[in-house]
Design a protein around this motif. Sequence first.
Motif, PDB file in Angstrom:
ATOM      1  N   ALA A  37      37.210  21.058  32.401  1.00  0.00           N
ATOM      2  CA  ALA A  37      37.908  19.782  32.569  1.00  0.00           C
ATOM      3  C   ALA A  37      36.952  18.691  33.052  1.00  0.00           C
ATOM      4  O   ALA A  37      37.031  17.540  32.618  1.00  0.00           O
TER       5      ALA A  37
ATOM      6  N   LYS B 135      35.007  17.604  30.117  1.00  0.00           N
ATOM      7  CA  LYS B 135      35.829  16.742  29.261  1.00  0.00           C
ATOM      8  C   LYS B 135      35.957  15.343  29.863  1.00  0.00           C
ATOM      9  O   LYS B 135      36.017  14.347  29.133  1.00  0.00           O
TER      10      LYS B 135
ATOM     11  N   ALA C  44      41.709  16.299  29.777  1.00  0.00           N
ATOM     12  CA  ALA C  44      40.907  16.812  30.896  1.00  0.00           C
ATOM     13  C   ALA C  44      41.788  17.033  32.124  1.00  0.00           C
ATOM     14  O   ALA C  44      41.676  18.062  32.806  1.00  0.00           O
TER      15      ALA C  44
ATOM     16  N   PHE D   7      44.029  20.188  31.552  1.00  0.00           N
ATOM     17  CA  PHE D   7      43.326  21.455  31.738  1.00  0.00           C
ATOM     18  C   PHE D   7      42.925  21.663  33.200  1.00  0.00           C
ATOM     19  O   PHE D   7      42.841  22.807  33.661  1.00  0.00           O
ATOM     20  N   MET D   8      42.697  20.584  33.911  1.00  0.00           N
ATOM     21  CA  MET D   8      42.439  20.708  35.349  1.00  0.00           C
ATOM     22  C   MET D   8      43.670  21.280  36.054  1.00  0.00           C
ATOM     23  O   MET D   8      43.563  22.169  36.916  1.00  0.00           O
TER      24      MET D   8
ATOM     25  N   ASP E  60      41.554  24.736  24.900  1.00  0.00           N
ATOM     26  CA  ASP E  60      40.289  24.263  25.448  1.00  0.00           C
ATOM     27  C   ASP E  60      39.194  24.301  24.388  1.00  0.00           C
ATOM     28  O   ASP E  60      38.421  23.345  24.240  1.00  0.00           O
TER      29      ASP E  60
END
Length: 207
Positions: free
Chosen positions: A105, A108, A130, A133-134, A162
């Motif tokens: 992340a 990204k 980002a 996904f974090m 991802d």
Amino acid sequence: MDEIKGFKKSYCLTSVVFVVCGIVLLAWPDISMTTFCYALGVMGIIYGVAHIVIYLTKDHMVSIMEMDLVTGIVTTAFGVFVLVNDKIFISILPFAIGVILMLEAVIKLQNSLDLKKLEFKKWWIVLILAMVFMGIGLLLVCNPFKETTILIYVIGGSLLGDGLVDLWTMFLLTRLLKKLRKKEKESQNPVAEKQEVAYWVDETEKK
């Protein structure tokens, strides 16, 4: 340029591995975590040995700035660890995947800022992804899932998403960089032509 190409290949290969692992987990959610860990360990050893062989057979003047040997040793050691300590790895797998997603992340986030600098209008999409996904990474680190099947779905979907986002982002960055280089060359050509004409006129007047 060779170092950049090497980084792109390694980055894309890692993304493809994520995509494959994600597809496998989503296609066979009932697969045991032990089987998955064994497959992951074998893949790690194969990937690591391949990088070590590449380093040993490549011209050292070309590979002097590349990380094939380090990558090979670390990945091979990881594969051996997973095979030998599969039960320990299974217990920390959600945490490990969560940390990896959070690191991805951050990458990204940097990619989104790079896209903004390159004047890509929809750079904010990568930024939002980002953040997503974090959040998923933090969720896996906390691991509130009681059922293994749900955990496998989350891990599989996260790895697949991802990997696909990374491939898409790399494609965008590569395409935008090519356009900028093309514009830079086109803008430099008229200047070079004017300089040649001025030089020719000056030489003519001297004669």
